[in-house]
Design a protein around this motif. Structure first.
Motif, PDB file in Angstrom:
ATOM      1  N   SER A  38      33.674 -89.039 -12.697  1.00 57.50           N
ATOM      2  CA  SER A  38      34.928 -89.223 -13.436  1.00 57.50           C
ATOM      3  C   SER A  38      36.020 -89.931 -12.627  1.00 57.50           C
ATOM      4  CB  SER A  38      35.452 -87.869 -13.915  1.00 57.50           C
ATOM      5  OG  SER A  38      35.716 -87.013 -12.814  1.00 57.50           O
ATOM      6  N   SER A  39      35.738 -90.234 -11.366  1.00 61.48           N
ATOM      7  CA  SER A  39      36.749 -90.903 -10.541  1.00 61.48           C
ATOM      8  C   SER A  39      36.979 -92.323 -11.043  1.00 61.48           C
ATOM      9  CB  SER A  39      36.315 -90.930  -9.076  1.00 61.48           C
ATOM     10  OG  SER A  39      35.196 -91.776  -8.904  1.00 61.48           O
ATOM     11  N   GLN A  43      34.180 -94.986 -12.453  1.00 53.68           N
ATOM     12  CA  GLN A  43      34.337 -95.406 -13.840  1.00 53.68           C
ATOM     13  C   GLN A  43      34.449 -96.927 -13.943  1.00 53.68           C
ATOM     14  OE1 GLN A  43      34.723 -93.357 -17.003  1.00 53.68           O
ATOM     15  NE2 GLN A  43      33.371 -92.297 -15.572  1.00 53.68           N
ATOM     16  N   THR A  53      31.941 -96.049 -21.300  1.00 50.91           N
ATOM     17  CA  THR A  53      32.130 -94.659 -20.896  1.00 50.91           C
ATOM     18  C   THR A  53      32.793 -93.812 -21.978  1.00 50.91           C
ATOM     19  OG1 THR A  53      34.211 -95.238 -19.792  1.00 50.91           O
ATOM     20  CG2 THR A  53      32.215 -95.237 -18.453  1.00 50.91           C
ATOM     21  N   LYS A  59      28.466 -90.004 -22.994  1.00 49.94           N
ATOM     22  CA  LYS A  59      28.959 -88.636 -22.882  1.00 49.94           C
ATOM     23  C   LYS A  59      27.831 -87.616 -22.972  1.00 49.94           C
ATOM     24  CE  LYS A  59      33.614 -89.678 -24.577  1.00 49.94           C
ATOM     25  NZ  LYS A  59      34.615 -89.469 -25.669  1.00 49.94           N
TER      26      LYS A  59
END
Length: 239
Positions: A38-39, A43, A53, A59
């Motif tokens: 998630s950084s 990303q 994303t 997901k």
């Protein structure tokens, strides 16, 4: 037919996950920790590689990936290609389809069997098609279940695609219970006509002619079994 209670951990380790160590991470091209997905930097790397994303496919993969780490996301590595490979197994709605091999809605991962082993109403048309397939194959194979030539998977798939996605697991389970009772009825009829008959022996001609799908369906009673709801033969004119 259905993908039930799959443990993803081995799959993810096999494809891309390794323990966090200098020696193990060297062999992974452009790898990053699962915990860093998630950084902003990761990303950006994913988006540059053409991964949406915000998509349900992405997901769904990340959700399963996080579950598979068992709380050890910081000790596991992955890479862009591995994520792309996994995304190819999901459709745009985030349903696991194994690249189209599995009908959407037929993934019961994480569900108790009692959540989908339930009897629901299904159409007479679907039951009739199953009855006809059971009878045809029972006669052709002299009562021997032949996994090489059976068309039952085709019957199930057509049925699954004909109903709502949320009903597919329960509907498939229900149709399986009808299938079992149809075969039991055929077996009983042949044994009644020839007590010495065993599967594989020639079935007496015409012995199944008087059996109808309606007569079997009307005799079925829904019961709660060890592995969920099922049918037993009894007196039930409401089915």
């Amino acid at each position: 037919m259905s993908r039930i209670n799959t443990d993803y951990s081995y799959l993810f380790e096999l494809m891309f996950g390794v323990k966090n160590s200098k020696s193990s991470s060297k062999g992974i091209v452009n790898s990053f920790k699962v915990s860093d997905i998630s950084s902003s930097s990761v990303q950006a790397q994913l988006r540059t590689a053409g991964i949406d994303t915000n998509s349900k496919q992405y997901k769904a993969v990340i959700s399963e990936m996080m579950k598979s780490t068992g709380g050890a996301a910081g000790a596991m590595f992955t890479n862009v290609q591995a994520i792309k490979n996994l995304m190819s197994g999901y459709n745009s709605d985030g349903d696991y389809t194994a690249g189209g091999l599995i009908v959407p809605g037929m993934n019961a991962t994480g569900m108790s069997i009692y959540e989908h082993h339930k009897i629901i109403d299904i159409s007479e048309d679907a039951r009739q098609k199953m009855f006809e397939n059971c009878k045809r194959e029972f006669i052709a194979e002299n009562g021997v279940a032949n996994g090489d030539t059976t068309k039952r998977s085709d019957v199930f798939r057509a049925f699954q695609l004909s109903i709502k996605k949320e009903d597919r697991l329960k509907g498939t389970w229900t149709l399986e219970q009808y299938e079992r009772q149809y075969n039991k009825a055929f077996y009983a009829a042949v044994k009644a006509a020839d007590p010495s008959w065993k599967p594989g022996k020639q079935i007496p001609a015409g012995v199944l002619d008087g059996i109808t799908r309606e007569s079997i369906d009307k005799s079925l009673v829904k019961t709660q079994g060890q592995y969920g709801e099922t049918f037993t033969r009894g007196i039930n004119t409401s089915v």
